[in-house]
Scaffold this active site. Structure first.
Site, PDB file in Angstrom:
ATOM      1  N   ASP A   9     -35.833  27.869  76.995  1.00  0.00           N
ATOM      2  CA  ASP A   9     -35.039  29.083  76.844  1.00  0.00           C
ATOM      3  C   ASP A   9     -35.017  29.564  75.392  1.00  0.00           C
ATOM      4  OD1 ASP A   9     -33.479  31.149  77.681  1.00  0.00           O
ATOM      5  OD2 ASP A   9     -31.607  30.014  77.729  1.00  0.00           O
ATOM      6  N   GLY A  10     -34.795  30.867  75.235  1.00  0.00           N
ATOM      7  CA  GLY A  10     -34.535  31.415  73.899  1.00  0.00           C
ATOM      8  C   GLY A  10     -35.709  32.120  73.252  1.00  0.00           C
ATOM      9  N   ASN A  11     -36.771  32.355  74.013  1.00  0.00           N
ATOM     10  CA  ASN A  11     -37.928  33.059  73.431  1.00  0.00           C
ATOM     11  C   ASN A  11     -37.532  34.464  72.968  1.00  0.00           C
ATOM     12  OD1 ASN A  11     -39.469  30.863  74.215  1.00  0.00           O
ATOM     13  ND2 ASN A  11     -40.316  31.852  76.021  1.00  0.00           N
ATOM     14  N   GLY A  12     -36.765  35.144  73.825  1.00  0.00           N
ATOM     15  CA  GLY A  12     -36.380  36.522  73.517  1.00  0.00           C
ATOM     16  C   GLY A  12     -35.506  36.591  72.268  1.00  0.00           C
ATOM     17  N   ARG A  13     -34.521  35.689  72.184  1.00  0.00           N
ATOM     18  CA  ARG A  13     -33.622  35.695  71.009  1.00  0.00           C
ATOM     19  C   ARG A  13     -34.370  35.328  69.731  1.00  0.00           C
ATOM     20  NH1 ARG A  13     -29.352  32.093  73.890  1.00  0.00           N
ATOM     21  NH2 ARG A  13     -31.100  32.044  75.360  1.00  0.00           N
ATOM     22  N   ASN A  29     -37.183  35.393  87.858  1.00  0.00           N
ATOM     23  CA  ASN A  29     -37.808  36.088  86.722  1.00  0.00           C
ATOM     24  C   ASN A  29     -38.593  37.348  87.115  1.00  0.00           C
ATOM     25  OD1 ASN A  29     -38.534  33.075  84.762  1.00  0.00           O
ATOM     26  ND2 ASN A  29     -36.793  34.477  84.635  1.00  0.00           N
ATOM     27  N   TRP A  30     -38.891  37.520  88.418  1.00  0.00           N
ATOM     28  CA  TRP A  30     -39.666  38.700  88.840  1.00  0.00           C
ATOM     29  C   TRP A  30     -38.935  39.999  88.550  1.00  0.00           C
ATOM     30  CZ3 TRP A  30     -44.569  37.810  89.785  1.00  0.00           C
ATOM     31  CH2 TRP A  30     -44.971  36.589  90.334  1.00  0.00           C
ATOM     32  N   ARG A  69     -32.613  21.521  77.752  1.00  0.00           N
ATOM     33  CA  ARG A  69     -32.482  22.984  77.749  1.00  0.00           C
ATOM     34  C   ARG A  69     -32.278  23.453  76.315  1.00  0.00           C
ATOM     35  NH1 ARG A  69     -30.358  27.384  81.823  1.00  0.00           N
ATOM     36  NH2 ARG A  69     -30.944  29.166  80.579  1.00  0.00           N
TER      37      ARG A  69
HETATM   38  C1  FPP Z   1     -36.988  31.975  78.440  1.00  0.00           C
HETATM   39  O1  FPP Z   1     -36.937  32.885  77.399  1.00  0.00           O
HETATM   40  C2  FPP Z   1     -38.294  31.634  78.949  1.00  0.00           C
HETATM   41  C3  FPP Z   1     -38.868  32.128  80.099  1.00  0.00           C
HETATM   42  C4  FPP Z   1     -38.396  33.280  80.840  1.00  0.00           C
HETATM   43  C5  FPP Z   1     -40.012  31.463  80.690  1.00  0.00           C
HETATM   44  C6  FPP Z   1     -41.328  31.822  80.072  1.00  0.00           C
HETATM   45  C7  FPP Z   1     -41.750  30.784  79.144  1.00  0.00           C
HETATM   46  C8  FPP Z   1     -42.790  30.924  78.344  1.00  0.00           C
HETATM   47  C9  FPP Z   1     -43.591  32.173  78.317  1.00  0.00           C
HETATM   48  C10 FPP Z   1     -43.179  29.829  77.460  1.00  0.00           C
HETATM   49  C11 FPP Z   1     -44.591  29.422  77.766  1.00  0.00           C
HETATM   50  C12 FPP Z   1     -44.677  28.759  79.046  1.00  0.00           C
HETATM   51  C13 FPP Z   1     -45.729  28.807  79.922  1.00  0.00           C
HETATM   52  C14 FPP Z   1     -45.687  27.936  81.109  1.00  0.00           C
HETATM   53  C15 FPP Z   1     -46.908  29.657  79.711  1.00  0.00           C
HETATM   54  P1  FPP Z   1     -35.914  34.118  77.549  1.00  0.00           P
HETATM   55  O2  FPP Z   1     -36.738  35.353  77.685  1.00  0.00           O
HETATM   56  O3  FPP Z   1     -34.978  33.884  78.687  1.00  0.00           O
HETATM   57  O4  FPP Z   1     -35.176  34.059  76.188  1.00  0.00           O
HETATM   58  P2  FPP Z   1     -33.725  34.693  75.865  1.00  0.00           P
HETATM   59  O5  FPP Z   1     -32.730  33.966  76.716  1.00  0.00           O
HETATM   60  O6  FPP Z   1     -33.558  34.425  74.404  1.00  0.00           O
HETATM   61  O7  FPP Z   1     -33.802  36.161  76.184  1.00  0.00           O
END
Ligand code: FPP
Length: 229
Positions: free
Chosen positions: A18-22, A66-67, A182
């Site tokens: 988690d946390g890619n977006g932030r 996630n879709w 997590r």
């Molecule tokens: C959460 O970040 C992560 C995901 C929605 C899943 C996707 C994960 C990746 C792309 C990492 C690489 C993994 C693979 C298997 C290719 P978020 O968008 O929910 O972050 P946020 O809560 O900060 O907005």
């Protein structure tokens, strides 16, 4: 099916990344840049986990929920899955076997594009002889759907009990999770591996997924190995 080579190496670590977006927002970048960094972090974690003798690493790549994200973000995340599943040389060099769990492609409601299906099948085939860590990517995965389906299939073939349900999970060979990680400060388990994590330790960390690496992995491993009081 290949299994990790020794029982003491067979720790099962599961990650909600988690946390890619932030992570991206803090840098003034688009969310997609955070996911790109997240895929790179995952490649690093696969290497680091494998080097530490972890037996099983299971990651939540894409949930059934996630879709509903914006189509451009979904497309980007799917592209990153193809990128990850295409890292065959790296995976083979680390003796990592690829595995997948999620809604079966031929079941009603499956939305996995054929390009992703192909990438998953190819990575599984190209790494099938590896005997080290098993990397399981949960894609189009939701734990309650997995358990409901397993219970229904168990019912069709006899008694509904713990063993029968376990045998009907997407991958019955996945061992119990030792530690569920997590990242990014959220303290929820979000419909991930609910059945398999029944006895798991949980490692919550403030660290965002793109910053997760060997040091954080060591913290999770030591929690997994700490004795029950
Ligand atoms: C959460 O970040 C992560 C995901 C929605 C899943 C996707 C994960 C990746 C792309 C990492 C690489 C993994 C693979 C298997 C290719 P978020 O968008 O929910 O972050 P946020 O809560 O900060 O907005």
């Amino acid at each position: 099916m290949a299994t990790p080579s020794s029982p003491q190496q067979a720790l099962h670590v599961a990650c909600i990344m988690d946390g890619n977006g932030r992570w991206a927002r803090r840098r003034g970048l688009p969310r997609t840049a955070g996911h790109t960094a997240g895929e790179e972090a995952l490649a690093t974690v696969v290497r680091e986990a494998s080097a530490r003798g972890i037996g099983w690493l299971t990651v939540f790549g894409f949930s059934t929920e996630n879709w509903v994200r914006p189509p451009s973000e979904v497309r980007h995340i799917l592209g990153l899955h193809r990128k990850l599943f295409g890292r065959i040389d790296e995976l083979n060099a680390n003796n990592v076997r690829v595995n997948w769990i999620g809604r079966p492609f031929d079941e009603p409601g499956s939305r996995t594009p054929t390009t992703v299906q192909k990438a998953i099948r190819q990575a599984i085939a190209d790494t099938r002889n590896n005997t080290g860590m098993v990397l399981t990517v949960a894609f189009d995965y939701g734990s309650r759907a997995e358990i409901a389906r397993a219970a229904s299939r168990a019912g069709e073939s006899g008694d509904v009990n713990v063993e029968a349900i376990s045998r009907q999970l997407y991958d019955p060979s996945l061992p119990p999770v030792d530690v569920l990680v997590r990242t990014s400060g959220e303290t929820r388990v979000s419909n991930f591996l609910l059945w398999q994590s029944a006895g798991a330790r949980i490692y919550f960390t403030e660290c965002s997924w793109p910053d997760f690496g060997g040091r954080e992995l060591d913290e999770a491993i030591s929690l997994a190995r700490s004795s029950v009081s």
